[in-house]
Design a protein around this motif. Structure first.
Motif, short mmCIF file in Angstrom:
data_model
loop_
_atom_site.label_atom_id
_atom_site.label_comp_id
_atom_site.label_asym_id
_atom_site.label_seq_id
_atom_site.Cartn_x
_atom_site.Cartn_y
_atom_site.Cartn_z
N ALA A 94 0.81 -1.22 0.00
CA ALA A 94 0.00 0.00 0.00
C ALA A 94 0.84 1.27 0.00
O ALA A 94 0.30 2.37 0.12
N LEU A 95 2.15 1.15 -0.17
CA LEU A 95 3.03 2.31 -0.08
C LEU A 95 2.73 3.32 -1.19
O LEU A 95 2.57 2.95 -2.36
N ASP A 96 2.62 4.58 -0.83
CA ASP A 96 2.46 5.66 -1.80
C ASP A 96 3.82 5.92 -2.43
O ASP A 96 4.80 6.20 -1.73
N THR A 97 3.91 5.83 -3.75
CA THR A 97 5.21 6.00 -4.40
C THR A 97 5.44 7.43 -4.87
O THR A 97 6.38 7.69 -5.61
N ARG A 98 4.60 8.35 -4.45
CA ARG A 98 4.91 9.78 -4.63
C ARG A 98 5.71 10.22 -3.42
O ARG A 98 5.18 10.34 -2.32
N TRP A 99 7.00 10.47 -3.60
CA TRP A 99 7.89 10.79 -2.49
C TRP A 99 7.34 11.97 -1.70
O TRP A 99 7.05 13.04 -2.26
N GLN A 100 7.22 11.79 -0.39
CA GLN A 100 6.61 12.80 0.46
C GLN A 100 7.59 13.84 0.97
O GLN A 100 7.19 14.88 1.48
N GLY A 101 8.87 13.56 0.84
CA GLY A 101 9.87 14.46 1.39
C GLY A 101 10.30 14.00 2.77
O GLY A 101 9.49 13.55 3.58
N ALA A 102 11.59 14.07 3.03
CA ALA A 102 12.14 13.56 4.28
C ALA A 102 11.49 14.24 5.49
O ALA A 102 11.31 15.45 5.52
N GLY A 103 11.11 13.41 6.47
CA GLY A 103 10.59 13.92 7.72
C GLY A 103 9.23 14.58 7.65
O GLY A 103 8.87 15.37 8.52
N SER A 104 8.43 14.25 6.63
CA SER A 104 7.15 14.94 6.47
C SER A 104 5.96 14.14 6.98
O SER A 104 4.82 14.50 6.72
N GLY A 105 6.19 13.05 7.70
CA GLY A 105 5.08 12.31 8.26
C GLY A 105 5.27 10.82 8.23
O GLY A 105 6.29 10.31 7.75
N PRO A 106 4.27 10.07 8.71
CA PRO A 106 4.39 8.60 8.79
C PRO A 106 4.62 7.95 7.43
O PRO A 106 5.38 6.99 7.34
N GLU A 107 3.94 8.44 6.38
CA GLU A 107 4.12 7.82 5.07
C GLU A 107 5.54 8.02 4.57
O GLU A 107 6.15 7.13 3.97
N ALA A 108 6.10 9.19 4.82
CA ALA A 108 7.48 9.45 4.45
C ALA A 108 8.43 8.50 5.19
O ALA A 108 9.42 8.03 4.63
N GLU A 109 8.12 8.22 6.43
CA GLU A 109 8.95 7.28 7.20
C GLU A 109 8.87 5.88 6.60
O GLU A 109 9.88 5.16 6.52
N ARG A 110 7.67 5.49 6.16
CA ARG A 110 7.52 4.17 5.52
C ARG A 110 8.28 4.13 4.19
O ARG A 110 8.90 3.11 3.85
N GLN A 111 8.22 5.22 3.44
CA GLN A 111 8.97 5.28 2.18
C GLN A 111 10.47 5.18 2.43
O GLN A 111 11.18 4.44 1.73
N ALA A 112 10.94 5.92 3.42
CA ALA A 112 12.37 5.88 3.74
C ALA A 112 12.79 4.48 4.18
O ALA A 112 13.88 4.00 3.81
N ALA A 113 11.94 3.80 4.96
CA ALA A 113 12.26 2.44 5.40
C ALA A 113 12.31 1.48 4.21
O ALA A 113 13.19 0.61 4.14
N TYR A 114 11.38 1.65 3.27
CA TYR A 114 11.38 0.80 2.07
C TYR A 114 12.66 1.01 1.27
O TYR A 114 13.32 0.04 0.86
N LEU A 115 13.03 2.26 1.03
CA LEU A 115 14.24 2.55 0.25
C LEU A 115 15.48 2.02 0.95
O LEU A 115 16.39 1.47 0.31
N ALA A 116 15.54 2.18 2.28
CA ALA A 116 16.70 1.69 3.02
C ALA A 116 16.83 0.18 2.93
O ALA A 116 17.94 -0.37 2.87
N GLU A 117 15.69 -0.52 2.91
CA GLU A 117 15.73 -1.98 2.87
C GLU A 117 16.01 -2.52 1.47
O GLU A 117 16.79 -3.47 1.32
N PHE A 118 15.38 -1.92 0.45
CA PHE A 118 15.45 -2.52 -0.88
C PHE A 118 16.35 -1.75 -1.87
O PHE A 118 16.71 -2.30 -2.91
N CYS A 119 16.70 -0.53 -1.54
CA CYS A 119 17.55 0.26 -2.43
C CYS A 119 18.68 0.92 -1.63
O CYS A 119 18.89 2.14 -1.73
N PRO A 120 19.40 0.15 -0.81
CA PRO A 120 20.38 0.77 0.10
C PRO A 120 21.51 1.50 -0.63
O PRO A 120 21.96 2.55 -0.16
N SER A 121 21.95 0.98 -1.77
CA SER A 121 23.03 1.65 -2.50
C SER A 121 22.59 3.01 -3.03
O SER A 121 23.37 3.96 -3.05
N ILE A 122 21.31 3.08 -3.45
CA ILE A 122 20.78 4.35 -3.93
C ILE A 122 20.75 5.37 -2.79
O ILE A 122 21.15 6.52 -2.95
#
Length: 442
Positions: free
Chosen positions: A387-415
């Motif tokens: 259910a992740l929203d793939t429109r980047w919310q901007g760092a530190g802008s709320g719970p969805e942004a935190e979920r996006q950051a967690a997803y990127l850290a887990e699956f796109c760590p080099s990026i």
């Protein structure tokens, strides 16, 4: 596609130099649905990757090459190898790095004064490598009008044509409207082809390397208009004398990529791929802007093309360059790319590789250094981030942004890590650069 490759691995015959008949029929039907023009197998030429077909086209067609600046790295070297003249059509950040009808007209008028009339071939690649931008229907219609008046042929390179995002979603928080809009794209954008507006003068290039994720299988295709049957015949003869035929198992395996009965499965695959690419692209673009770079939001593909001239860290790099060079000449994008690689471990290609001036500090960055299968599975049905929203919310802008950051850290760590280091360099000081060297940059 993989199953078809396995099933047809024993196929060892030479097929027609134009391509395997059923594959050409399938591609023709796909092109008919895509362009609204009736195509048959006779309009299709299959080759071992699009690069080989591009080379054969320039070999068989004695024409000047009209190239947007910036353009993909191989168009111009191929022309140079064949003794063809390249006419650069300048673009700007303000135009979105896109050819405009007015700019194309100026280029054609300028060169017509200094050279005898010569057939001309314009290459339009969208989504673009290196910029990620696409053209609107109005923009393509205007370019087509210029091409029609001047008798210019067009090679529409649509190798990324199904890796597209929509560009009308709201910007990430904190991004000023004039910092490179339109705002971040979202999956669902429909690619527009100039062939709809210039059908009799346009060759369409497609293949399985990019949107089907099968670059190493080496299969590309040209779709010719009926009016260019003569050129297709000449290129088919040249194919017979060069690569002979594309690998038989690979041609069988490519059929599902274009087949109507596979469209639902392919559409689901592309929707998932575009969601991942959209999130990664918008995260990376937002980060670059926060470091002071000017960058256009990509509409698709794998790339962004930032101009870092105004970044604070670039001034520190200029001072380092002046010290190392003894003040000999201005800093170039090539030198800065090497300096960034040395300090951060992030590899970028300088704008000069794509036809830009040496002193312009532009670069192409590819944002696909991650395991796509794992990233797509996590966003897919039943995945951990479905259910992740793939429109980047901007760092530190709320719970969805935190979920996006967690997803990127887990699956796109080099990026994530590469983006952080690059932005520390671009937005930092000479001391920040030294700190990067003292860490794990190399």
């Amino acid at each position: 596609m993989v199953e078809e490759l396995r099933r047809h691995a024993p196929a060892k015959d030479y097929y027609s130099s134009a391509g395997y008949g059923p594959l050409r029929e399938t591609i023709a039907a796909h092109m008919t649905a895509r362009t609204g023009r009736d195509h048959s197998a006779e309009d299709i030429l299959v080759g071992p990757g699009s690069k080989e077909l591009l080379f054969l086209l320039q070999m068989c067609l004695d024409a000047d090459l009209l190239l947007p600046s910036p353009s993909w790295v191989s168009y111009q070297p191929q022309a140079q190898m064949l003794g063809r003249r390249t006419l650069w059509v300048d673009t700007t950040f303000e135009s979105g790095w896109k050819v405009t009808a007015a700019g194309l007209e100026r280029t054609l008028d300028h060169h017509s004064r200094f050279a005898s009339p010569q057939p001309r071939l314009l290459v339009l690649n969208a989504p673009s490598n290196p910029t990620g931008v696409t053209y609107s229907e109005d923009e393509l219609r205007d370019i087509a009008d210029v091409c029609r008046r001047h008798g210019v042929m067009v090679l529409s390179d649509e190798i990324y044509g199904r890796l597209t995002f929509d560009a009308d979603s709201p910007p990430a928080s904190g991004v000023a409207p004039d910092s490179g809009g339109p705002a971040f794209a979202r999956p669902g954008h429909t690619h527009a082809s100039i062939s709809r507006f210039l059908p009799d003068q346009t060759i369409i290039l497609d293949g399985i390397s990019k949107w089907a994720g099968a670059g190493g299988w080496r299969l590309g295709a040209f779709c010719f208009p009926k009016s260019m049957g003569w050129l297709r015949q000449v290129m088919t003869a040249a194919a017979s004398e060069t690569f002979s035929a594309v690998s038989a198992p690979v041609q069988h395996a490519a059929i599902p990529a274009f087949a109507e009965e596979s469209e639902d499965a392919m559409a689901a695959y592309l929707a998932s791929a575009n969601r991942v690419l959209h999130l990664v692209a918008s995260f990376h673009t937002d980060s670059l802007r926060s470091a002071g770079a000017r960058v256009r939001s990509p509409h698709g593909g794998f790339y962004v093309f930032p101009d870092v001239t105004g970044c604070p860290g670039v001034q520190a790099a200029r001072e380092r360059f002046a010290s190392e060079s003894g003040g000999q000449g201005p800093m170039t994008s090539g030198w800065l790319a090497q300096d960034i690689l040395h300090h951060t471990g992030v590899a970028m290609l300088p704008g000069t590789a794509f036809g830009r001036a040496r002193g312009e500090l532009t670069f192409r960055i590819a944002y696909v250094d991650f395991d796509g299968a794992e990233a797509m599975a996590a966003l897919g049905r039943g995945g951990s981030h479905e259910a992740l929203d793939t429109r980047w919310q901007g760092a530190g802008s709320g719970p969805e942004a935190e979920r996006q950051a967690a997803y990127l850290a887990e699956f796109c760590p080099s990026i994530v890590q590469g983006t952080e280091k690059l932005c520390k360099f671009l937005g930092g000081t000479a001391q920040d650069h030294e700190d990067l060297l003292g860490g794990s940059a190399r």
